[in-house]
Design an enzyme around this catalytic site. Structure first.
Site, PDB file in Angstrom:
ATOM      1  N   HIS A 187      11.434   2.647  15.479  1.00 22.57           N
ATOM      2  CA  HIS A 187      10.970   1.371  14.933  1.00 22.57           C
ATOM      3  C   HIS A 187      11.927   0.241  15.310  1.00 22.57           C
ATOM      4  CE1 HIS A 187       9.103  -1.146  11.630  1.00 22.57           C
ATOM      5  NE2 HIS A 187      10.278  -1.742  11.733  1.00 22.57           N
ATOM      6  N   GLU A 188      13.210   0.444  15.009  1.00 29.32           N
ATOM      7  CA  GLU A 188      14.197  -0.611  15.277  1.00 29.32           C
ATOM      8  C   GLU A 188      14.411  -0.808  16.777  1.00 29.32           C
ATOM      9  OE1 GLU A 188      14.997  -2.565  13.037  1.00 29.32           O
ATOM     10  OE2 GLU A 188      14.381  -1.389  11.285  1.00 29.32           O
TER      11      GLU A 188
ATOM     12  N   HIS B 221      11.971  -3.312  17.994  1.00 30.29           N
ATOM     13  CA  HIS B 221      12.456  -4.691  17.822  1.00 30.29           C
ATOM     14  C   HIS B 221      13.475  -5.047  18.908  1.00 30.29           C
ATOM     15  CE1 HIS B 221      10.393  -5.349  14.105  1.00 30.29           C
ATOM     16  NE2 HIS B 221      11.091  -4.482  13.416  1.00 30.29           N
TER      17      HIS B 221
ATOM     18  N   HIS C 277      11.955  -5.522  22.238  1.00 28.69           N
ATOM     19  CA  HIS C 277      11.230  -6.795  22.222  1.00 28.69           C
ATOM     20  C   HIS C 277      12.208  -7.931  22.547  1.00 28.69           C
ATOM     21  CE1 HIS C 277       8.080  -9.413  19.860  1.00 28.69           C
ATOM     22  NE2 HIS C 277       8.271  -9.841  21.093  1.00 28.69           N
TER      23      HIS C 277
END
Length: 593
Positions: A388-389, A392, A395
């Site tokens: 998940h992290e 980020h 991104h």
């Protein structure tokens, strides 16, 4: 035992010294930045006196902002790796003060551009080639022109940032520092203090009596302070309503969504579509009841997984392998960068240490690696948090590599898509490749809980948050009894097949996100878009998605997601996510039949 930071191997710690080698170096940069920021004063009243002046002031503004961001992120990360570090605490305080001072100094720029008018700025762009790179910035500014105040008022509001944030600060300090909960005896016989941090973990304990005790003590304690908490929340909501009025918005919701150009139907579509599919949530609850062997499901059973065993142990090295395999559909370059991030580039601060901030996040600045803070616990939840992290962080990597600084800040509406797309790819990979039935049960359970807590729960929170704002916009006060009643009604609708009591009506008191101003709905839209795009990536390839990651704020969130394949102005992505939830629910029902 939790180790001291110096006992953890370097390869498991982020390379924060690549930002600044020491606090002293950061402080020298801060002093230089103060001097640079003072140069802004010579442009006040002259921002649009010429095209060259406008170009110069924007270059200076964004250069100062870029350097300020780098300093602030270094300070906060240094503090987070050991919150006991008083030098880091001091640095954070100093950087916050400097950031506020810089906000004051730049407050005149947007009002002066708005006052000059769109036609004059377009003429300047024709005269000065360097202004072309700010075209979307100008477009966005003039879109919001009617909500920009004059320079004096903008500077005044910028200087009131800390004051306006005081309800949230008060709530945070009260719940994290001053509010104490009773001690509880764990099934092992160990006596521990109940906290807001360990509550969810305790609600996943197989011992039902222990879950019930922690549930009752948590909400009984919050109930003792219901007047104080209602007051702080009401002041925060009133601030949102008042600021919307000052800037000329029709509502607090519009003031939160319009700056990112998110239409109101995105919010309404989410609520209506989720409400129409609550039967899936009720099926999930029935499955939990069956797996747990209960006659009635209660709020203190809700966090339990639909498995009969504890999470399989997954080391960090095993998690890395799963992550790298799961991300293969995103292409060789994406996967290799993640491999470097988890290796020599040391993006990730992996393990818990004494004094380290809890939880996880993606950090860093435009000029640093997009670092990731973890507190890895060798379980499935930690593996999902890692991917998940990293979503980020990747991104940020793609945006920073593709956009100038002034377009590098993507919205939360976009951010939650990148993280949940990665999670969806991991679930797909694990279900396709792992043969162990118990492991697959845990994968499905985690995926189902993610939908429950993110798509359904955050939508329910959104309904409550909207109600809070509408009450004050109508001129009605919020009392503890009214808040409890409304929250209880929502809980009864979303969990109609649970045995609910009066304590669950107080759950809103422990949710810090209600202080974030129409923030929570973006978790639900994020997981909807993320699951939609994960399917598209696997079926059609990653290029549209990778272009989305590269966009940053160079175009509006709603448009960049539409190009990637998720039109959030329609219910379709939410319906697709609900379809995936139903698919996983059916698979879990079969495995537990």
């Amino acid at each position: 035992m939790v180790k001291e930071r110096n006992e953890i191997e370097e390869r498991y710690k982020w390379d924060i010294k690549s930002m600044f080698s020491s606090i002293e170096e950061a402080e020298r940069e801060a002093e230089e930045l103060k001097e640079e920021a003072s140069k802004l004063e010579e442009y006040e009243g002259k921002v649009t006196s010429s095209a060259k002046n406008l170009a110069a002031v924007l270059e200076l503004k964004f250069d100062i902002s870029r350097r300020m961001m780098h300093l602030s992120r270094f300070a906060s990360m240094l503090k987070d790796q050991d919150t006991r570090n008083q030098d880091a605490q001091r640095l954070v305080a100093n950087m916050n003060a400097l950031s506020t001072d810089i906000s004051n100094k730049t407050g005149f720029i947007r009002p002066e551009i708005a006052e000059a008018g769109k036609q004059k700025i377009e003429q300047f762009i024709e005269e000065e080639e360097s202004l072309e790179r700010f075209e979307h910035y100008f477009e966005d500014l003039f879109r919001m022109e009617e909500h920009i105040l004059d320079a004096d008022k903008e500077s005044m509001l910028a200087g009131l940032g800390d004051v306006l944030d005081s309800p949230h600060e008060t709530y945070s300090t009260f719940t994290n520092a001053d509010l104490t909960f009773p001690k509880v005896e764990k099934p092992s016989g160990e006596e521990v203090e109940l906290t807001t941090s360990n509550f969810t973990k305790f609600q996943q304990n197989p011992d039902r009596d222990f879950r019930k005790e922690t549930y009752e003590k948590m909400y009984d304690t919050f109930g003792n302070y219901r007047n104080t908490i209602t007051t702080t929340l009401q002041k925060n909501i009133r601030k949102n309503v008042r600021m919307a009025e000052i800037r000329g918005f029709d509502s607090a919701r519009e003031s939160a969504m319009k700056p990112d150009n998110i239409p109101g139907e995105v919010y309404d579509n989410l609520v209506e579509t989720v409400r129409d599919n609550l039967d899936l949530l009720h099926r999930h609850a029935e499955l939990k009841k069956k797996v747990l062997g209960l006659e009635e499901l209660t709020p203190y059973d809700l966090y339990m997984p639909v498995t009969e065993t504890e999470s399989p142990e997954i080391s960090f090295e095993e998690a890395k392998d799963h992550v790298l395999e799961a991300l293969q559909p995103l292409g060789k370059d994406y996967v290799e960068k993640v491999r470097e991030a988890l290796g020599d580039e040391r993006w990730v601060d992996v393990y818990e240490n004494k004094g380290k901030r809890s939880g996880a996040y993606s950090g860093g600045s435009y000029d640093s690696r997009p670092f990731t803070l973890m507190n890895y616990q060798n379980d499935m939840s930690s593996m999902y948090t890692l991917i998940h992290e990293l979503g980020h962080s990747m991104h940020s990597h793609h945006t920073n590599s593709s956009q100038p600084y002034h377009y590098s800040d993507y919205t939360i509406f976009q951010a939650e898509v990148a993280s949940t797309t990665n999670e969806a790819l991991l679930t797909r990979h694990l279900l396709d490749t792992v043969e162990d039935e118990e492991f697959r049960k845990h994968v499905l359970s985690h995926a189902l809980e993610n939908f429950r807590s993110t798509l359904f729960r955050q939508t329910m929170f959104s309904e409550f948050e909207h109600w809070l704002h509408r009450e004050l916009e109508k001129g009605d006060a919020i009392t503890p009894d009214k808040a409890d009643q409304k929250y209880g009604e929502l809980k009864s609708r979303y969990y109609s097949n649970l045995e609910l009591d009066d304590r669950i009506k107080k759950e809103w008191m422990r949710i810090p996100h209600f202080y974030y101003n129409y923030y929570v709905y973006q978790y639900a839209t994020g997981i909807s878009a993320g699951n939609t795009l994960a399917e598209k990536i696997v079926d059609e390839g990653p290029e549209d998605y990778l272009n989305f990651l590269r966009t940053g704020s160079s175009e509006y969130s709603i448009e960049s997601l539409r190009k990637a394949g998720a039109d959030m102005s329609s219910p379709e992505p939410i319906e697709k996510a609900l379809g995936k939830y139903e698919e996983y629910l059916e698979r879990a029902e079969r495995l537990n039949s």
